[in-house]
Enzyme design. Structure first.
Site, short mmCIF file in Angstrom:
data_model
loop_
_atom_site.label_atom_id
_atom_site.label_comp_id
_atom_site.label_asym_id
_atom_site.label_seq_id
_atom_site.Cartn_x
_atom_site.Cartn_y
_atom_site.Cartn_z
N TRP A 29 29.04 8.68 37.68
CA TRP A 29 29.82 9.12 38.84
C TRP A 29 29.55 8.29 40.08
O TRP A 29 30.09 8.54 41.14
CB TRP A 29 29.49 10.59 39.16
N GLU A 45 28.95 16.52 41.66
CA GLU A 45 28.12 17.23 42.64
C GLU A 45 27.87 18.68 42.22
O GLU A 45 26.78 19.22 42.43
CB GLU A 45 28.77 17.17 44.02
N TYR A 127 27.18 21.40 51.65
CA TYR A 127 26.77 20.19 50.94
C TYR A 127 27.91 19.63 50.09
O TYR A 127 28.25 18.45 50.17
CB TYR A 127 25.55 20.46 50.05
N ASP A 145 20.89 17.90 50.66
CA ASP A 145 20.40 18.64 49.50
C ASP A 145 18.88 18.55 49.51
O ASP A 145 18.28 18.14 50.51
CB ASP A 145 21.00 18.08 48.21
N CYS A 199 11.30 8.51 47.68
CA CYS A 199 10.69 9.51 48.56
C CYS A 199 10.54 10.83 47.80
O CYS A 199 11.09 11.86 48.17
CB CYS A 199 11.54 9.70 49.82
N CYS A 215 9.00 5.45 59.39
CA CYS A 215 8.82 6.83 58.95
C CYS A 215 7.72 7.49 59.78
O CYS A 215 6.56 7.06 59.77
CB CYS A 215 8.44 6.86 57.47
#
Length: 390
Positions: A29, A45, A127, A145, A199, A215
């Protein structure tokens, strides 16, 4: 809190997009925002909500083979959609998917290129609407998310549990400021990819991060502590007694209530057991009251245990005899039958029953192999008696 300084925002966008353009996972996707099919973006999604990528891929590909367009999905039967969804879990997603496809087709002739219109469709939260709007239509809408929340919390040193109201609002505000107006879908996908592959929790791979130097959590030495680990509630034991009515190698199933466990799917008549319940009595009563079935409940012949998100599920199968014809809503499911909206837990229970039934049939002295063995035994006995008398 103050808005992001323009220079910092521009630098973060530039680094994230360059990192994403240089390479990311090859997923079925994953397409550039300007070449995206809104229907395929949306389907992915929905399937990816609380489900691992590798588990989703075969379902996604199989679903598109059956329903390649939103129009094809809108014309589908709910039972067929849920049959394709069986095993993916969180079945309300499948029902909402069909409801939204029908609504979108009726109202707009397809998925609308409007954030507000998307939000008005069944199952479209902030979302999902933001992902479809940004990736499929190039609308500058943010997404947050679990992966994106972790990236933003570390990047901007946002304290607290991401699901908490004020923290969640702060993360959405940051995502809204960061989204790139020219490439919103690609920037959002870059954040998703970064959270999924670099992350990560509990220990981020900062040496591979394109924005590690900017960061705030890393600068403070707190990249492992942000966000805090979320405590999961203990799974509640849930025990169901299930009526297993067999006929010619098939088992009787009925539609389950739309709300609750495995809502809207098929399964053998069942009842949730409390500690003091007699399973046979409770099962016969519920089958009669909920489904109009008159059952004689026999012994327990199958048991299956499954771990669900919030429950430790035990299915106890009781061999039952049908005293009257089943209602119109019931149907018979044969061993190995495909295209049936059965949750995997119930499929496992039926497989256990079929396996047990085969073993019982093989041991049945009235079966053909048994009768042949008895005949041979009688012949040997006769010969032996004749030899002794001579």
């Amino acid at each position: 809190m103050p808005a992001l300084p323009p220079a910092r925002r521009a630098a973060l966008r530039r680094r994230l997009l360059a990192w994403y353009d240089a390479g990311h996972r090859d997923l079925p996707w994953r397409v550039p925002q300007r070449g995206a099919d809104p229907y395929r973006v949306w389907l992915a999604e929905v399937m990816l909500q609380q489900t691992q990528v590798q588990a989703v891929i075969p379902y996604y590909e199989r679903f598109l083979r059956r329903y390649p367009t939103l129009g094809a999905l809108a014309a589908a039967r709910e039972e067929d959609v849920l049959a394709l969804w069986a095993g993916l879990g969180y079945y309300a997603r499948g029902r909402n998917l069909l409801a939204a496809a029908r609504a979108a087709q009726a109202r707009h002739g397809g998925l609308p290129a409007s954030l507000d219109a998307l939000r008005a469709l069944p199952g479209f939260g902030p979302y999902t609407a933001g992902a479809v709007a940004s990736i499929a239509f190039g609308i500058a809408a943010p997404v947050v998310d679990g992966n994106v929340a972790r990236v933003l919390a570390r990047l901007f040193l946002v304290e607290g549990e991401p699901a908490a109201g004020t923290v969640r609002s702060r993360l959405w505000a940051l995502a809204g400021e960061l989204v790139d107006p020219a490439r919103p879908g690609d920037l959002n996908q870059a954040l998703m990819e970064l959270g999924a592959t670099v992350c990560v929790k509990p220990a981020p791979r900062c040496g591979r991060c394109p924005v590690a130097a900017r960061c705030a959590a890393r600068a403070a030495g707190r990249e492992r502590a942000i966000p805090p680990a979320r405590g999961r509630p203990a799974r509640r034991p849930l025990e169901l007694a299930c009526a297993l009515v067999e006929r010619a190698g098939a088992v009787l199933v009925v539609p389950r209530p739309a709300a609750g466990l495995f809502g809207g799917l098929l399964g053998p008549p069942s009842v949730e057991l409390a500690g003091e319940d007699d399973p046979a009595t409770a099962l016969a009563r519920t089958a009669r009251e909920a489904h109009g079935l008159a059952l004689a409940v026999g012994e327990e012949v199958a048991r299956v245990e499954r771990t669900l998100t919030h429950r430790a599920l035990t299915l106890r199968g009781y061999r039952c005899t049908l005293r009257a014809g089943p209602p119109a809503a019931a149907r018979w499911v044969a061993r190995g039958e495909e295209g049936v909206a059965l949750p995997t837990a119930f499929s496992a229970l039926l497989a256990t029953l079929f396996s047990t039934s085969r073993r019982v049939r093989c041991k049945n002295p009235h079966s053909r192999p048994g009768r042949l063995a008895d005949k041979l035994a009688r012949q040997r006995s006769s010969l032996t008696r004749g030899s002794s008398s001579v």
